[in-house]
Write a protein that holds these residues in place. Structure first.
Motif, PDB file in Angstrom:
ATOM      1  N   ASN A   1       0.826  -1.203   0.000  1.00 20.12           N
ATOM      2  CA  ASN A   1       0.000   0.000   0.000  1.00 20.12           C
ATOM      3  C   ASN A   1       0.861   1.255   0.000  1.00 20.12           C
ATOM      4  N   THR A   2       1.886   1.255  -0.804  1.00 24.17           N
ATOM      5  CA  THR A   2       2.701   2.453  -0.976  1.00 24.17           C
ATOM      6  C   THR A   2       1.960   3.420  -1.899  1.00 24.17           C
ATOM      7  N   ARG A   3       2.420   4.647  -1.934  1.00 29.21           N
ATOM      8  CA  ARG A   3       1.788   5.646  -2.791  1.00 29.21           C
ATOM      9  C   ARG A   3       1.863   5.233  -4.253  1.00 29.21           C
ATOM     10  N   GLN A   4       2.996   4.655  -4.656  1.00 30.64           N
ATOM     11  CA  GLN A   4       3.171   4.243  -6.053  1.00 30.64           C
ATOM     12  C   GLN A   4       2.206   3.114  -6.425  1.00 30.64           C
ATOM     13  N   SER A   5       2.040   2.144  -5.522  1.00 32.19           N
ATOM     14  CA  SER A   5       1.151   1.025  -5.825  1.00 32.19           C
ATOM     15  C   SER A   5      -0.307   1.469  -5.860  1.00 32.19           C
ATOM     16  N   ILE A   6      -0.652   2.409  -4.987  1.00 31.80           N
ATOM     17  CA  ILE A   6      -2.025   2.927  -4.984  1.00 31.80           C
ATOM     18  C   ILE A   6      -2.296   3.709  -6.267  1.00 31.80           C
ATOM     19  N   ALA A   7      -1.296   4.493  -6.706  1.00 33.13           N
ATOM     20  CA  ALA A   7      -1.440   5.232  -7.970  1.00 33.13           C
ATOM     21  C   ALA A   7      -1.669   4.272  -9.125  1.00 33.13           C
ATOM     22  N   ALA A   8      -0.938   3.183  -9.147  1.00 35.59           N
ATOM     23  CA  ALA A   8      -1.087   2.201 -10.224  1.00 35.59           C
ATOM     24  C   ALA A   8      -2.477   1.578 -10.206  1.00 35.59           C
ATOM     25  N   ARG A   9      -3.004   1.303  -9.029  1.00 34.64           N
ATOM     26  CA  ARG A   9      -4.342   0.705  -8.936  1.00 34.64           C
ATOM     27  C   ARG A   9      -5.416   1.697  -9.372  1.00 34.64           C
ATOM     28  N   ILE A  10      -5.207   2.971  -9.078  1.00 36.75           N
ATOM     29  CA  ILE A  10      -6.169   3.989  -9.526  1.00 36.75           C
ATOM     30  C   ILE A  10      -6.173   4.076 -11.047  1.00 36.75           C
TER      31      ILE A  10
END
Length: 543
Positions: free
Chosen positions: A34-43
């Motif tokens: 749940n890093t910022r980068q992984s959340i951005a990718a999921r969005i």
């Protein structure tokens, strides 16, 4: 502290920091998935994610479509920390149910969550494609003009790119901002402490006797007066009392839309449908849908429907760009008629406001028509939509009968206009708290309390005439605690210890007209410059 100030020179949010210590709680331990980068990718993959108390919340598509507050209120917080907003707009038991949608803790910085830019802010939404699958759709193009502040993002041109590839990683990174994340985090922490004080003071308890008792007595008096005068063929006075009744009922319907009366969705909605749709002819479903968006993005030119009033009004020159409305899903065209109206908007302000209720009918029935085939926007199911439709038909039945009963088309026309123009002070009261305030977009870094204090102001009035404002002259407190019962707003305002803008009713009218006059003058100057340049070009061509 380097934060913006309001037009009165009073800091709009820095005073919040005095309510809590400047220190911030330690960040939640990092979880790699749940890093910022992984959340951005999921969005970017199409998931609807936001942060709530350090937890990542995933909103299923079915819930997005059925959210009682509308999908837009969620879409404006994709990739952002929505803790303050969620706690302000939802009771505790609803927040508890959100835990079932948690994806685990997120990685926080020393100043909290580093926000992403919601895709809708740059014109991206998810909608069904011809093959029936949800795909990214570019509904509008953002303005990248150099004359805008770095943090300001406006949607200007409607797009038809229904099969576009979707937003990029760069497009969901927030633009530069002058705000300090640390100070904004302090404001948020102070607001949470203030909210605890409001809860501890039992201010969410509705005052049924001392608060609504006198109001219900007034409603009955106005309704009976209108009916008895009508029976005596005193049609003008009957229309006046009916208009006063509509004016006063709006405040109760406002409370019901915020679940601020019984605090039970079904009870509040049923009462609201009777009063708003059947008695007043206006859709409570439309009002809730529109008003919630206004609370989330107050005074944003591209997103707040409450300031999108072209061709008649423009409270900022940015409307000269023919902005796209993410709420109405259309361009707010700044054409020749708009230019003619805006140049005299400060002069026609009261005339237009006197007829504003007719526009509310239009917006109500437009909403009911648009949502006729959509999934339910409320937890009650499709019966809520049908109940509103039947209630509106009931309104047309009794109101049309009343107009016909005047026995003369001239008297009927008089009754129609008088009854609908008498509530017009309400529309003036509503705009006083926002029209003269900031319309800047400071980006997703801005905290909830800072945004509300910057875009909202109170109207000072004598206690004896507070009922004319329905208690909603305390707009700052209402925007900070929208579910708070209206009769407790004054007591809650005493707890705050905040600095914010406020002015009297007549002074507020002057502020609004000054804002309208200023925009009108800027338009005149632009037209003079354009005419001069055209004349110079024509002279040069002749020479």
């Amino acid at each position: 502290m380097g934060e913006p100030t309001n037009s009165c020179g009073v800091c709009t949010a820095s005073a919040l920091s005095v309510l809590s210590p400047p220190t911030t709680p330690p960040p939640t331990p990092m979880t790699p998935h749940n890093t910022r980068q992984s959340i951005a990718a999921r969005i970017l993959d199409g998931e609807h994610l936001f942060i709530l108390n350090g937890q990542l919340i995933r909103v299923p598509q079915k819930w997005l479509s059925a959210h009682p507050g509308g999908a837009l209120t969620i879409l404006h917080f994709i990739g952002r920390d929505a803790t303050d907003e969620v706690e302000a707009y939802h009771p505790k038991h609803v927040i508890e149910t959100m835990r079932a949608f948690s994806q685990g803790p997120v990685q926080l910085s020393q100043d909290g969550w580093v926000p992403l830019l919601p895709p809708i802010h740059t014109g991206w939404i998810r909608k069904p494609s011809p093959d029936g699958l949800l795909r990214w759709h570019k509904e509008a193009t953002p303005d990248i003009s150099e004359d805008l502040a770095p943090s300001q993002i406006l949607l200007v041109t409607k797009s038809d790119a229904s099969l576009a590839s979707g937003p990029s990683s760069a497009s969901i990174q927030p633009p530069p901002t002058t705000l300090s994340p640390r100070i904004q985090a302090q404001h948020s922490a102070a607001y949470k402490e203030l909210h605890k004080r409001v809860i501890a003071a039992d201010l969410y308890q509705t005052r049924y006797i001392s608060g609504y008792g006198p109001e219900v007595a007034r409603y009955i008096f106005f309704a009976l007066s209108s009916y008895l005068l009508y029976q005596r063929h005193q049609f003008f006075l009957s229309a006046v009392f009916l208009g006063v009744l509509w004016h006063q009922l709006v405040f109760l319907c406002h409370d019901l839309g915020h679940l601020g009366v019984t605090h039970n969705w079904y009870k509040d909605r049923l009462i609201a449908i009777f009063l708003a749709d059947f008695v007043g002819g206006l859709s409570i479903g439309w009002w809730v849908h529109s008003h919630n968006v206004h609370h989330i993005v107050p005074n944003h030119p591209s997103h707040d429907p409450d300031i999108q009033h072209l061709p008649f009004f423009a409270i900022t020159p940015t409307f000269f760009k023919s902005l796209y409305s993410s709420y109405y899903k259309r361009e707010l065209t700044f054409d020749r008629f708009s230019q003619a109206m805006i140049t005299v908007q400060h002069r026609i302000f009261y005339a237009v406001m006197s007829l504003a209720r007719f526009n509310l009918y239009h917006l109500s029935y437009r909403h009911l028509w648009i949502t006729r085939n959509e999934p339910s926007k409320a937890r009650g199911g499709r019966w809520v939509w049908w109940l509103e439709v039947f209630a509106v038909l009931g309104f047309f039945s009794w109101y049309a009968s009343a107009l016909r009963g005047t026995c003369s088309w001239k008297t009927g026309l008089m009754y129609l206009f008088v009854s609908n123009m008498v509530p017009s002070p309400l529309h003036v009261q509503i705009v006083l708290s926002h029209y003269s305030r900031s319309t800047a977009d400071l980006g997703p870094t801005e905290s909830f309390p800072h945004r509300q204090l910057r875009t909202t102001t109170d109207v000072i009035c004598h206690p004896l005439v507070e009922f004319l404002h329905g208690g909603l002259h305390l707009q700052v407190t209402h925007h900070l605690f929208p579910r708070l019962p209206r009769h407790n707003l004054k007591e809650a305002s005493y707890l705050q210890g905040l600095e914010y803008a406020e002015f009297g009713f007549f002074e507020g009218n002057g502020e609004v007209r000054d804002t309208l006059r200023g925009v009108a003058n800027q338009l005149r100057i632009l037209k003079m410059v354009a005419d001069s340049e055209i004349q110079e070009a024509m002279n040069a061509k002749t020479d």
